[in-house]
Each structure stands twice: as structure tokens, then as C-alpha cells.
Write a protein that holds these residues in place. Structure first.
Motif, PDB file in Angstrom:
ATOM      1  N   PRO A 154       0.787  -1.235   0.000  1.00  0.00           N
ATOM      2  CA  PRO A 154       0.000   0.000   0.000  1.00  0.00           C
ATOM      3  C   PRO A 154       0.817   1.282   0.000  1.00  0.00           C
ATOM      4  O   PRO A 154       0.257   2.370  -0.091  1.00  0.00           O
ATOM      5  CB  PRO A 154      -0.779  -0.113   1.315  1.00  0.00           C
ATOM      6  CG  PRO A 154       0.181  -0.815   2.230  1.00  0.00           C
ATOM      7  CD  PRO A 154       0.933  -1.792   1.355  1.00  0.00           C
ATOM      8  N   VAL A 155       2.148   1.181   0.096  1.00  0.00           N
ATOM      9  CA  VAL A 155       2.940   2.385   0.299  1.00  0.00           C
ATOM     10  C   VAL A 155       4.084   2.543  -0.705  1.00  0.00           C
ATOM     11  O   VAL A 155       4.531   3.651  -0.962  1.00  0.00           O
ATOM     12  CB  VAL A 155       3.497   2.414   1.750  1.00  0.00           C
ATOM     13  CG1 VAL A 155       4.487   1.281   1.978  1.00  0.00           C
ATOM     14  CG2 VAL A 155       4.107   3.769   2.079  1.00  0.00           C
ATOM     15  N   ILE A 156       4.561   1.462  -1.310  1.00  0.00           N
ATOM     16  CA  ILE A 156       5.679   1.574  -2.256  1.00  0.00           C
ATOM     17  C   ILE A 156       5.145   1.711  -3.677  1.00  0.00           C
ATOM     18  O   ILE A 156       5.252   2.771  -4.287  1.00  0.00           O
ATOM     19  CB  ILE A 156       6.633   0.372  -2.134  1.00  0.00           C
ATOM     20  CG1 ILE A 156       7.200   0.307  -0.702  1.00  0.00           C
ATOM     21  CG2 ILE A 156       7.786   0.513  -3.134  1.00  0.00           C
ATOM     22  CD1 ILE A 156       7.944   1.546  -0.245  1.00  0.00           C
ATOM     23  N   GLY A 157       4.558   0.685  -4.240  1.00  0.00           N
ATOM     24  CA  GLY A 157       3.915   0.804  -5.543  1.00  0.00           C
ATOM     25  C   GLY A 157       4.787   1.462  -6.591  1.00  0.00           C
ATOM     26  O   GLY A 157       5.917   1.041  -6.862  1.00  0.00           O
ATOM     27  N   SER A 158       4.284   2.537  -7.178  1.00  0.00           N
ATOM     28  CA  SER A 158       4.988   3.210  -8.275  1.00  0.00           C
ATOM     29  C   SER A 158       6.186   4.014  -7.817  1.00  0.00           C
ATOM     30  O   SER A 158       6.894   4.603  -8.632  1.00  0.00           O
ATOM     31  CB  SER A 158       4.024   4.120  -9.034  1.00  0.00           C
ATOM     32  OG  SER A 158       3.507   5.120  -8.167  1.00  0.00           O
TER      33      SER A 158
ATOM     34  N   HIS B  69      14.180   1.666   1.244  1.00  0.00           N
ATOM     35  CA  HIS B  69      14.146   1.729   2.696  1.00  0.00           C
ATOM     36  C   HIS B  69      14.769   0.428   3.209  1.00  0.00           C
ATOM     37  O   HIS B  69      14.160  -0.627   3.078  1.00  0.00           O
ATOM     38  CB  HIS B  69      12.734   1.847   3.197  1.00  0.00           C
ATOM     39  CG  HIS B  69      11.966   2.987   2.611  1.00  0.00           C
ATOM     40  ND1 HIS B  69      11.374   2.926   1.347  1.00  0.00           N
ATOM     41  CD2 HIS B  69      11.686   4.219   3.095  1.00  0.00           C
ATOM     42  CE1 HIS B  69      10.751   4.075   1.100  1.00  0.00           C
ATOM     43  NE2 HIS B  69      10.919   4.872   2.146  1.00  0.00           N
ATOM     44  N   PHE B  70      15.967   0.497   3.790  1.00  0.00           N
ATOM     45  CA  PHE B  70      16.732  -0.672   4.207  1.00  0.00           C
ATOM     46  C   PHE B  70      16.048  -1.385   5.365  1.00  0.00           C
ATOM     47  O   PHE B  70      15.637  -0.741   6.323  1.00  0.00           O
ATOM     48  CB  PHE B  70      18.144  -0.242   4.621  1.00  0.00           C
ATOM     49  CG  PHE B  70      19.080  -1.386   4.883  1.00  0.00           C
ATOM     50  CD1 PHE B  70      19.783  -1.958   3.850  1.00  0.00           C
ATOM     51  CD2 PHE B  70      19.235  -1.894   6.165  1.00  0.00           C
ATOM     52  CE1 PHE B  70      20.642  -3.027   4.077  1.00  0.00           C
ATOM     53  CE2 PHE B  70      20.088  -2.954   6.409  1.00  0.00           C
ATOM     54  CZ  PHE B  70      20.793  -3.518   5.364  1.00  0.00           C
ATOM     55  N   PRO B  71      15.959  -2.723   5.307  1.00  0.00           N
ATOM     56  CA  PRO B  71      16.527  -3.664   4.337  1.00  0.00           C
ATOM     57  C   PRO B  71      15.594  -4.037   3.188  1.00  0.00           C
ATOM     58  O   PRO B  71      15.861  -5.004   2.486  1.00  0.00           O
ATOM     59  CB  PRO B  71      16.826  -4.889   5.206  1.00  0.00           C
ATOM     60  CG  PRO B  71      15.729  -4.886   6.219  1.00  0.00           C
ATOM     61  CD  PRO B  71      15.467  -3.431   6.523  1.00  0.00           C
ATOM     62  N   GLY B  72      14.504  -3.287   2.969  1.00  0.00           N
ATOM     63  CA  GLY B  72      13.630  -3.536   1.824  1.00  0.00           C
ATOM     64  C   GLY B  72      12.164  -3.554   2.203  1.00  0.00           C
ATOM     65  O   GLY B  72      11.720  -4.396   2.989  1.00  0.00           O
ATOM     66  N   HIS B  73      11.406  -2.601   1.644  1.00  0.00           N
ATOM     67  CA  HIS B  73       9.989  -2.409   1.987  1.00  0.00           C
ATOM     68  C   HIS B  73       9.071  -2.888   0.860  1.00  0.00           C
ATOM     69  O   HIS B  73       7.869  -2.628   0.879  1.00  0.00           O
ATOM     70  CB  HIS B  73       9.746  -0.907   2.243  1.00  0.00           C
ATOM     71  CG  HIS B  73       8.621  -0.579   3.171  1.00  0.00           C
ATOM     72  ND1 HIS B  73       7.415  -1.246   3.171  1.00  0.00           N
ATOM     73  CD2 HIS B  73       8.523   0.370   4.135  1.00  0.00           C
ATOM     74  CE1 HIS B  73       6.628  -0.718   4.088  1.00  0.00           C
ATOM     75  NE2 HIS B  73       7.272   0.252   4.697  1.00  0.00           N
TER      76      HIS B  73
ATOM     77  N   GLU C 173       1.437  -3.794   4.491  1.00  0.00           N
ATOM     78  CA  GLU C 173       1.071  -2.740   5.433  1.00  0.00           C
ATOM     79  C   GLU C 173       2.018  -1.552   5.259  1.00  0.00           C
ATOM     80  O   GLU C 173       3.103  -1.676   4.684  1.00  0.00           O
ATOM     81  CB  GLU C 173       1.134  -3.260   6.867  1.00  0.00           C
ATOM     82  CG  GLU C 173       0.081  -4.325   7.162  1.00  0.00           C
ATOM     83  CD  GLU C 173       0.199  -4.861   8.579  1.00  0.00           C
ATOM     84  OE1 GLU C 173      -0.821  -4.839   9.291  1.00  0.00           O
ATOM     85  OE2 GLU C 173       1.307  -5.291   8.953  1.00  0.00           O
ATOM     86  N   ASP C 174       1.616  -0.411   5.773  1.00  0.00           N
ATOM     87  CA  ASP C 174       2.315   0.860   5.611  1.00  0.00           C
ATOM     88  C   ASP C 174       3.009   1.216   6.923  1.00  0.00           C
ATOM     89  O   ASP C 174       2.358   1.329   7.964  1.00  0.00           O
ATOM     90  CB  ASP C 174       1.284   1.931   5.218  1.00  0.00           C
ATOM     91  CG  ASP C 174       1.896   3.302   4.986  1.00  0.00           C
ATOM     92  OD1 ASP C 174       3.086   3.497   5.287  1.00  0.00           O
ATOM     93  OD2 ASP C 174       1.163   4.188   4.507  1.00  0.00           O
TER      94      ASP C 174
ATOM     95  N   ASP D 132       2.480   4.319 -13.769  1.00  0.00           N
ATOM     96  CA  ASP D 132       2.922   5.570 -13.159  1.00  0.00           C
ATOM     97  C   ASP D 132       1.758   6.217 -12.403  1.00  0.00           C
ATOM     98  O   ASP D 132       1.282   7.286 -12.740  1.00  0.00           O
ATOM     99  CB  ASP D 132       3.465   6.524 -14.231  1.00  0.00           C
ATOM    100  CG  ASP D 132       4.080   7.767 -13.614  1.00  0.00           C
ATOM    101  OD1 ASP D 132       4.595   7.663 -12.494  1.00  0.00           O
ATOM    102  OD2 ASP D 132       4.019   8.821 -14.254  1.00  0.00           O
ATOM    103  N   ILE D 133       1.295   5.498 -11.385  1.00  0.00           N
ATOM    104  CA  ILE D 133       0.123   5.926 -10.648  1.00  0.00           C
ATOM    105  C   ILE D 133       0.444   5.907  -9.160  1.00  0.00           C
ATOM    106  O   ILE D 133       1.021   4.963  -8.644  1.00  0.00           O
ATOM    107  CB  ILE D 133      -1.081   4.998 -10.922  1.00  0.00           C
ATOM    108  CG1 ILE D 133      -1.401   4.970 -12.420  1.00  0.00           C
ATOM    109  CG2 ILE D 133      -2.303   5.426 -10.114  1.00  0.00           C
ATOM    110  CD1 ILE D 133      -2.443   3.937 -12.789  1.00  0.00           C
ATOM    111  N   ASP D 134       0.053   6.944  -8.475  1.00  0.00           N
ATOM    112  CA  ASP D 134       0.185   7.014  -7.036  1.00  0.00           C
ATOM    113  C   ASP D 134      -0.726   5.954  -6.416  1.00  0.00           C
ATOM    114  O   ASP D 134      -1.926   5.961  -6.673  1.00  0.00           O
ATOM    115  CB  ASP D 134      -0.230   8.414  -6.585  1.00  0.00           C
ATOM    116  CG  ASP D 134      -0.096   8.618  -5.090  1.00  0.00           C
ATOM    117  OD1 ASP D 134       0.037   7.627  -4.363  1.00  0.00           O
ATOM    118  OD2 ASP D 134      -0.155   9.789  -4.671  1.00  0.00           O
ATOM    119  N   PRO D 135      -0.197   5.029  -5.575  1.00  0.00           N
ATOM    120  CA  PRO D 135      -1.062   4.008  -4.999  1.00  0.00           C
ATOM    121  C   PRO D 135      -2.185   4.603  -4.156  1.00  0.00           C
ATOM    122  O   PRO D 135      -3.286   4.069  -4.102  1.00  0.00           O
ATOM    123  CB  PRO D 135      -0.106   3.170  -4.134  1.00  0.00           C
ATOM    124  CG  PRO D 135       1.123   3.979  -3.984  1.00  0.00           C
ATOM    125  CD  PRO D 135       1.211   4.873  -5.182  1.00  0.00           C
TER     126      PRO D 135
END
Length: 406
Positions: free
Chosen positions: A155-159, A191-195, A200-201, A384-387
Motif C-alpha cells: 500500500p505504500v511503495i507501488g509506483s 528503505h533498508f533492508p527492503g519495503h 502494510e504501511d 505511473d500511478i500514485d497508490p
């Protein structure tokens, strides 16, 4: 700081002399202040309040949040003039200044450019963002996102991600980072180590990454490994629970096994480590007496966006007084921050301009041509869309369907 691109051409002897001079001039409170970077909204009407806060809290840097170009530039000049030690000014600009400053040029999100796959264009894009940062007096960009977006329900990374392949994400992220750092702006991989494989956000809760070490090394950690090997200088730790590396359930940003053992010792990162914003819910879920102290003990150098910066400063000083944080730990982090200040501020040609002209200097014909190329490259993609915007659009569609509207 051998091997880091941002220190290329920096006279190490002169840098050490400057760092020694500044460090010895600071009292303990000011040394701890160098490790704190609050989030500030650039409102000129708040200038006197911010100047008073700066004097009391002695920040090492600032992340400006939403605002306008001229207002942020005005505040940057005033605060730099008032600060005894140069301030590191940061941008959360994954897709350029427009992400935070709404009268700046707007560029496509990473996924559209990742799908297009033109690495030279992405590098030119990073260089243009660096040029704009220099005009604004910005030294750090919290980009690129190197998360591999393999969870379609994320829900937070996406594009914000360049894609679903770790190799492709790494190639695109390195191109963007090259453009930034060749332009004198520090890049920060996150975002380390990977999101990328969360549903979840971390702004709202503490997501769990349940992957094995083997899977994480092959996917989540691969772009970070390539980024570190290429000598780029910044990384941001995420608020994630990663049981394969720390079974305690503590957020990775507050975890010594992840932020020191994995990041520093196993992966050999030598640059500057920032937390993600400590005011986020993902950092608040653990049973720690002080998030700020826990983040420093874990191995971070700069505490980004504590909910109460003055309280964070006091908590760190109290931890130092009772021996929970040692003088050596604080000194090592403070000296590292000062070294980056020397490289990013004192060794760079002064590119900042007056607030009255900064917008005109940013919006140039050359910038417009590059923007058109970037938009054309991403135009053929549908990713190219904001989630967040996608979710809102789906909700609107459902509402209209229920009401009989289209």
C-alpha cells in the motif's frame, strides 16, 4: 570516507582539520544536536519561532516538508546564517522537488521510468534534480527508492519503486544516484533492508517482512549491495520487523543486528545512515523507553523527524549521562556528520540563489525539454500511478456505482 563518491577530490587532510576544529568547538549538547534532523514546514511566517528553536535545539540539519520554492529558499538562507555550524538541508524528492514543493516541475514516478528502461535518461534526470537542489541550497535527496515492489498489495511503495526485478531496480536506482552525486547532492537509498514485500504501511503500523535470509539476499538486499559497492553515500533504515535478521520483533531502524551487524559489518556500508521519520507509527510500536536513544544505539547516524526533537535531544543526553550511550559513540557519529558537511557544503561551489529568482532559475527551457522526454518515456506505461490516488479512485468508482453514476 575512502571509496565514497561524494568525497572524490576532497582533501582529506583539510577535512580532518576542519572536523577537528568544529568538533572541539561544540559542547556535548551541540554534538548531539548534530545527529538530529527535524521535519520543518517552510512557512516564512514561522521564521522567528524556527530561529529560536534552532538556537535551543542546535539541529544538525533540516528536512523541509510541503511548501513553495521561494519560501523554503528564504528560510534556508535565514537559518544557515543563524547556525554556528552549517546545516545539512535535505529533500524527500523521489520524483524531484515537486514531491514536496508544489511550484516546482513535475516528473513521472519511478515505475514509469523503470518500465521505459532508459538508464541514460534516468541519470540525466538525477543530474537535473541535483541542479535544482543546488539552486535551493539542498545537499541531500532521500532518493532513490531501491525497494523491489514484488507484493502487488503493497500500500505504500507501488509506483515509487522502479520495478519488480532486483537487477532492474538496481540499474535504474544507480543511474539516478549517479546523476545526483555527480551534481554534488548526496543520494540516500531507501528503505533498508527492503519495503517492497509488505502489505502494510510503516507510516501506520510496523509491517512484517517474513522472507528468509536467502530470499532477502537475492531480492530485497540486492539493490542495496550494488548501491554500496558503487560508492554512494547515504542509506535510510526502515521501520520494518524482519524476523530472519532480528527475531525480537523490533523495528529494523531500532535493531542493532540489522542496522549495525547487517548494514555496516556484513554489507560494509561506510556512508551516512539516516532513520526513516521517527514520528511514524512503525517506529513507535516497540517497547523502548526512548526511540531516539534506541535508534542511535542500533547504529543510525542521523535521527530524522523525531516527534519532539527537543525531547529527543534531552533523552540522548540523559542516556549518555547514565552510560547507555558512550562518548565514543556520539563522537564517531558527530564526526561522520561533520565530514559529510565538509564534503557537501564547504567543498562545493556556492550554487544557491536568492529566493526571488529561484523559481525562474529552476524552470528553464533545458529543464522543460528534459521533462518532456521523461514524460514521453513514461507515457506508454500504465504503472505511473500514485497508490494512494489509485485507492481513492477505486473508492470513488464504488461510490458512483452504488449511486448509479459513472
Amino acid at each position: 570516507m575512502q571509496g565514497l563518491r561524494i568525497f572524490s577530490g576532497v582533501d582529506s587532510v583539510k577535512m580532518e582539520l576542519w572536523v577537528d576544529s568544529v568538533y572541539t568547538s561544540l559542547d556535548l549538547r551541540a554534538r548531539v544536536g548534530q545527529l538530529i534532523m527535524p521535519i520543518i514546514y517552510p512557512r516564512v511566517t514561522d521564521t522567528e519561532l524556527l530561529l529560536a528553536r534552532l538556537k535551543k535545539e542546535q539541529w544538525g540539519g533540516i528536512l523541509f516538508q510541503k511548501g513553495m520554492l521561494a519560501d523554503q529558499r528564504t528560510l534556508t538562507i535565514r537559518l544557515q546564517q543563524a547556525s554556528p555550524t552549517p546545516l545539512l538541508i535535505a529533500l524527500d524528492g523521489e520524483w524531484g522537488l515537486y514531491m514536496r514543493l508544489k511550484d516546482a516541475p513535475q516528473y513521472p514516478r519511478n515505475r514509469g521510468l523503470g518500465d521505459a528502461g532508459d538508464l541514460k535518461l534516468i541519470e540525466a534526470y538525477g543530474a537535473e534534480v541535483a541542479r535544482q537542489c543546488q539552486l535551493m541550497g539542498i545537499h541531500i535527496n532521500f532518493a532513490p527508492v531501491v525497494d523491489v515492489n514484488i507484493n502487488p498489495k503493497n500500500p505504500v511503495i507501488g509506483s515509487r519503486s522502479f520495478g519488480t526485478s532486483p537487477q532492474h531496480v538496481a540499474a535504474c536506482a544507480l543511474a539516478y544516484a549517479r546523476g545526483l552525486e555527480m551534481g554534488g547532492v548526496l543520494s540516500v537509498a531507501k528503505h533498508f533492508p527492503g519495503h517492497g514485500d509488505t502489505h502494510e504501511d510503516s507510516h501506520k503500523t510496523l509491517p512484517i517482512v517474513s522472507a528468509s535470509k536467502a530470499r532477502m539476499k537475492a531480492v530485497e538486499l540486492f539493490p542495496f549491495k550494488e548501491y554500496f559497492a558503487s560508492g554512494f553515500g547515504g542509506v535510510m533504515t526502515a521501520h520494518l520487523s524482519v524476523p530472519s535478521y532480528d527475531a525480537s520483533g523490533r523495528a529494523s531502524s531500532l535493531s542493532k543486528p540489522i542496522t549495525t551487524t547487517l548494514l555496516r559489518e556484513e554489507m560494509g556500508f561506510r556512508g551516512l545512515v539516516f532513520t526513516d521519520a521517527l514520528e511514524m507509527k512503525g517506529a513507535q510500536t516497540g517497547a523502548v523507553s526512548s526511540v531516539a536513544v534506541a535508534a542511535l544505539k542500533a547504529g543510525n547516524d542521523i535521527l530524522l523527524g523525531p516527534a519532539q526533537p527537543a525531547q529527543a535531544l534531552d533523552e540522548i543526553l540523559e542516556a549518555q549521562a547514565r552510560g547507555e550511550l558512550t562518548d565514543d559513540e556520539i563522537e564517531e557519529k558527530c564526526r561522520r556528520v561533520l565530514s559529510f558537511k565538509y564534503a557537501l557544503i564547504l567543498c562545493k561551489a556556492k550554487g544557491g540563489v536568492e529566493a526571488e529568482v529561484v523559481k525562474d532559475k529552476i524552470w528553464t527551457p533545458e529543464e522543460a525539454q528534459l521533462r518532456a522526454r521523461l514524460q514521453q518515456a513514461a507515457k506508454a506505461t500504465t504503472t505511473d500511478i500514485d497508490p494512494t490516488a489509485r485507492t481513492k479512485a477505486m473508492r470513488m468508482k464504488q461510490v458512483k456505482a452504488k449511486s448509479g453514476k459513472r
